[in-house]
Design a protein around this motif. Structure first.
Motif, PDB file in Angstrom:
ATOM      1  N   ALA A  48     -31.213  -8.676  82.175  1.00  0.00           N
ATOM      2  CA  ALA A  48     -29.992  -8.379  81.637  1.00  0.00           C
ATOM      3  C   ALA A  48     -29.752  -7.143  82.871  1.00  0.00           C
ATOM      4  O   ALA A  48     -28.614  -6.870  83.658  1.00  0.00           O
ATOM      5  N   LYS A  49     -30.624  -6.273  82.777  1.00  0.00           N
ATOM      6  CA  LYS A  49     -30.860  -5.181  84.086  1.00  0.00           C
ATOM      7  C   LYS A  49     -30.618  -5.603  85.336  1.00  0.00           C
ATOM      8  O   LYS A  49     -29.614  -5.274  86.039  1.00  0.00           O
ATOM      9  N   ASP A  50     -31.491  -6.679  85.611  1.00  0.00           N
ATOM     10  CA  ASP A  50     -31.130  -7.201  86.953  1.00  0.00           C
ATOM     11  C   ASP A  50     -29.859  -7.792  87.441  1.00  0.00           C
ATOM     12  O   ASP A  50     -29.394  -7.512  88.589  1.00  0.00           O
ATOM     13  N   THR A  51     -29.474  -8.582  86.192  1.00  0.00           N
ATOM     14  CA  THR A  51     -28.065  -9.164  86.617  1.00  0.00           C
ATOM     15  C   THR A  51     -26.940  -8.044  86.869  1.00  0.00           C
ATOM     16  O   THR A  51     -26.352  -8.188  87.666  1.00  0.00           O
ATOM     17  N   GLU A  52     -27.333  -6.784  86.021  1.00  0.00           N
ATOM     18  CA  GLU A  52     -26.206  -5.842  86.164  1.00  0.00           C
ATOM     19  C   GLU A  52     -26.038  -5.241  87.375  1.00  0.00           C
ATOM     20  O   GLU A  52     -25.225  -5.042  88.098  1.00  0.00           O
ATOM     21  N   LYS A  59     -20.216  -6.210  93.707  1.00  0.00           N
ATOM     22  CA  LYS A  59     -18.973  -5.321  93.842  1.00  0.00           C
ATOM     23  C   LYS A  59     -18.927  -4.344  94.885  1.00  0.00           C
ATOM     24  O   LYS A  59     -17.885  -4.459  95.507  1.00  0.00           O
ATOM     25  N   GLY A  60     -20.046  -3.712  95.451  1.00  0.00           N
ATOM     26  CA  GLY A  60     -19.943  -2.713  96.548  1.00  0.00           C
ATOM     27  C   GLY A  60     -19.607  -3.574  97.589  1.00  0.00           C
ATOM     28  O   GLY A  60     -19.068  -3.344  98.488  1.00  0.00           O
ATOM     29  N   LYS A  61     -20.391  -4.924  97.551  1.00  0.00           N
ATOM     30  CA  LYS A  61     -20.347  -5.581  99.015  1.00  0.00           C
ATOM     31  C   LYS A  61     -18.679  -6.058  99.331  1.00  0.00           C
ATOM     32  O   LYS A  61     -18.058  -6.069 100.376  1.00  0.00           O
ATOM     33  N   TYR A  62     -18.180  -6.667  97.933  1.00  0.00           N
ATOM     34  CA  TYR A  62     -16.902  -7.040  98.041  1.00  0.00           C
ATOM     35  C   TYR A  62     -16.015  -5.966  98.350  1.00  0.00           C
ATOM     36  O   TYR A  62     -14.872  -6.157  99.140  1.00  0.00           O
ATOM     37  N   GLU A  63     -16.115  -4.777  97.653  1.00  0.00           N
ATOM     38  CA  GLU A  63     -15.207  -3.472  97.967  1.00  0.00           C
ATOM     39  C   GLU A  63     -15.243  -3.278  99.569  1.00  0.00           C
ATOM     40  O   GLU A  63     -14.259  -2.894 100.232  1.00  0.00           O
ATOM     41  N   ASP A  64     -16.690  -3.269  99.976  1.00  0.00           N
ATOM     42  CA  ASP A  64     -16.694  -2.891 101.396  1.00  0.00           C
ATOM     43  C   ASP A  64     -15.883  -3.940 102.295  1.00  0.00           C
ATOM     44  O   ASP A  64     -15.159  -3.669 103.431  1.00  0.00           O
ATOM     45  N   ALA A  65     -16.180  -5.232 101.804  1.00  0.00           N
ATOM     46  CA  ALA A  65     -15.297  -6.408 102.665  1.00  0.00           C
ATOM     47  C   ALA A  65     -13.740  -6.216 102.444  1.00  0.00           C
ATOM     48  O   ALA A  65     -13.498  -6.285 103.747  1.00  0.00           O
ATOM     49  N   LEU A  66     -13.519  -5.702 101.308  1.00  0.00           N
ATOM     50  CA  LEU A  66     -11.982  -5.803 101.195  1.00  0.00           C
ATOM     51  C   LEU A  66     -11.438  -4.480 102.237  1.00  0.00           C
ATOM     52  O   LEU A  66     -10.596  -4.600 102.911  1.00  0.00           O
TER      53      LEU A  66
END
Lengths: 166, 220
Positions: A48-52, A59-66
């Motif tokens: 679960a921790k890994d998945t989180e 999320k960070g990547k997407y935000e950067d991309a955005l």
């Protein structure tokens, strides 16, 4: 009541046998199951921790991309604006130059035309004057006279015309 | 007075007859009961979704396990199953009088056997942890003058363990027999609750508690 005999040995044997039986059939399986469950829970927590963590990373990547996409689009729009401005300026400048050239050309044309018209008019005026002179002088004018008269007239008319253009 | 005697149930007809005492026979019954119970209860254990029965069983076992784990720590983990076996055995043996059996712990041979295995385990734990040299050295600690006392302790510890258990169970057995002789109905119930259940479990607890404390001391 208080006597120690062979049953002491039996008791010890019984105890050892009971211990082995209990270990094999009661504590062994139960502790094993509990251990397995503990491992399973630990594993699930870890996954679960890994998945989180993965989710956060994504999320960070997407935000950067955005953000970079936003920046990129802004940049493109600005570039296009600049280009359009430059082009517009160039077009206006071209148009101005062209218009100026055309105007100049038109002016020159007009001037040429005017000069041509002037020349035509001059010859025409000379003819008219000649006609008028011959009518006045009658039949007696020779070609010699004609020419001298003509020149005289031209000179006079030209002088008066030079003072008052057109 | 004859009630206090440890009766011989039967005699094995070899070597001129080996008497098998009642306590040993009752111990066999207890063993059989425990074996059948554990075989029945331990069936169909499930890791992911335990039933009510399994939860109850796990709660009990983990209660005992944690109790000994707290005392012994990680190093004494290997002694826990034996101690759990002993506490269950003594607990059941002490209340077996309720079911009409003679409690095996009323027989001195039985408690001596328990105490001997306990002292063997205690000394073995020290030997296992410290090696022969350290084990022998531990008798001269904290000062060499303690040597005779430490050696005496090897004999005193099991004696105190077995005599405490034996005395308590015998005493309560005698009191219960007298009460049943006076008034067989109703009257023995509260006394049975105290002497058989309360005292029985307390003695089982004390026995394994002391044993585990001694083991802890030995492996420190």
């Amino acid at each position: 009541m208080i006597e120690i005999n062979i049953n002491l040995v039996f008791t010890i044997i019984n105890l050892i046998v009971l211990y082995l039986l209990m270990k094999k059939f009661l504590f062994g399986p139960i502790l094993n199951v509990m251990e397995q469950r503990k491992n399973m829970i630990d594993q699930q927590f870890a996954s679960a921790k890994d998945t989180e963590e993965q989710a956060y990373e994504l999320k960070g990547k997407y935000e950067d991309a955005l953000k970079s996409a936003k920046d990129e689009s802004m940049r493109i729009v600005n570039q296009a604006k600049d280009e359009a401005k430059v082009q517009a300026e160039r077009i206006v400048k071209d148009a101005n130059t062209q218009a100026g050239a055309m105007l100049d050309k038109a002016k020159a044309d007009i001037k040429t035309e005017q000069e041509n018209a002037m020349k035509a008019m001059e010859s025409r005026v000379a003819e008219i004057a000649l006609d008028a002179a011959s009518k006045i002088m009658g039949e007696k004018n020779s070609s010699q006279q004609d020419l001298s008269l003509y020149d005289q007239f031209i000179k006079e008319a030209g002088d008066s015309n030079d003072g008052n253009k057109h | 007075m004859e009630e206090l005697q440890c009766k011989t149930v039967f005699t094995i007809p070899v070597f001129g007859g080996i008497p098998v005492a009642e306590s040993v026979a009752v111990t066999w019954v207890i063993m059989a009961v425990l074996l059948i119970l554990s075989l029945v209860l331990v069936r169909n254990l499930s890791v992911e979704n335990p039933g009510k029965k399994q939860i109850l069983l796990e709660t009990g076992v983990s209660f005992l396990h944690d109790f000994f784990k707290d005392i012994l720590g990680e190093e004494g983990k290997m002694y826990i199953p034996y101690l759990m076996t002993v506490v269950i055995y003594i607990g059941i043996a002490n209340i077996f009088g309720v079911f009409g059996f003679v409690p095996p712990t009323k027989d001195l041979n039985c408690t001596i056997g328990l105490a001997l295995t306990s002292i063997f385990l205690i000394e073995y734990a020290g030997f296992h942890k410290k090696g022969l040299k350290g084990f022998l050295k531990s008798f001269a600690e904290p000062a060499p003058i303690m040597l005779p006392i430490n050696i005496l302790e090897v004999a005193i510890r099991p004696t105190s363990l077995c005599m405490r258990l034996f005395g308590n169970v015998l005493g309560s057995y005698v009191v219960m027999k007298l009460l049943e002789f006076i008034c067989p109905a109703i009257l023995p119930i509260p006394f049975s609750l105290y002497f058989d259940f309360f005292d029985g479990f307390i003695q089982a607890y004390v026995f394994v508690f002391l044993t585990s404390l001694f083991i802890k001391e030995a492996i420190e």
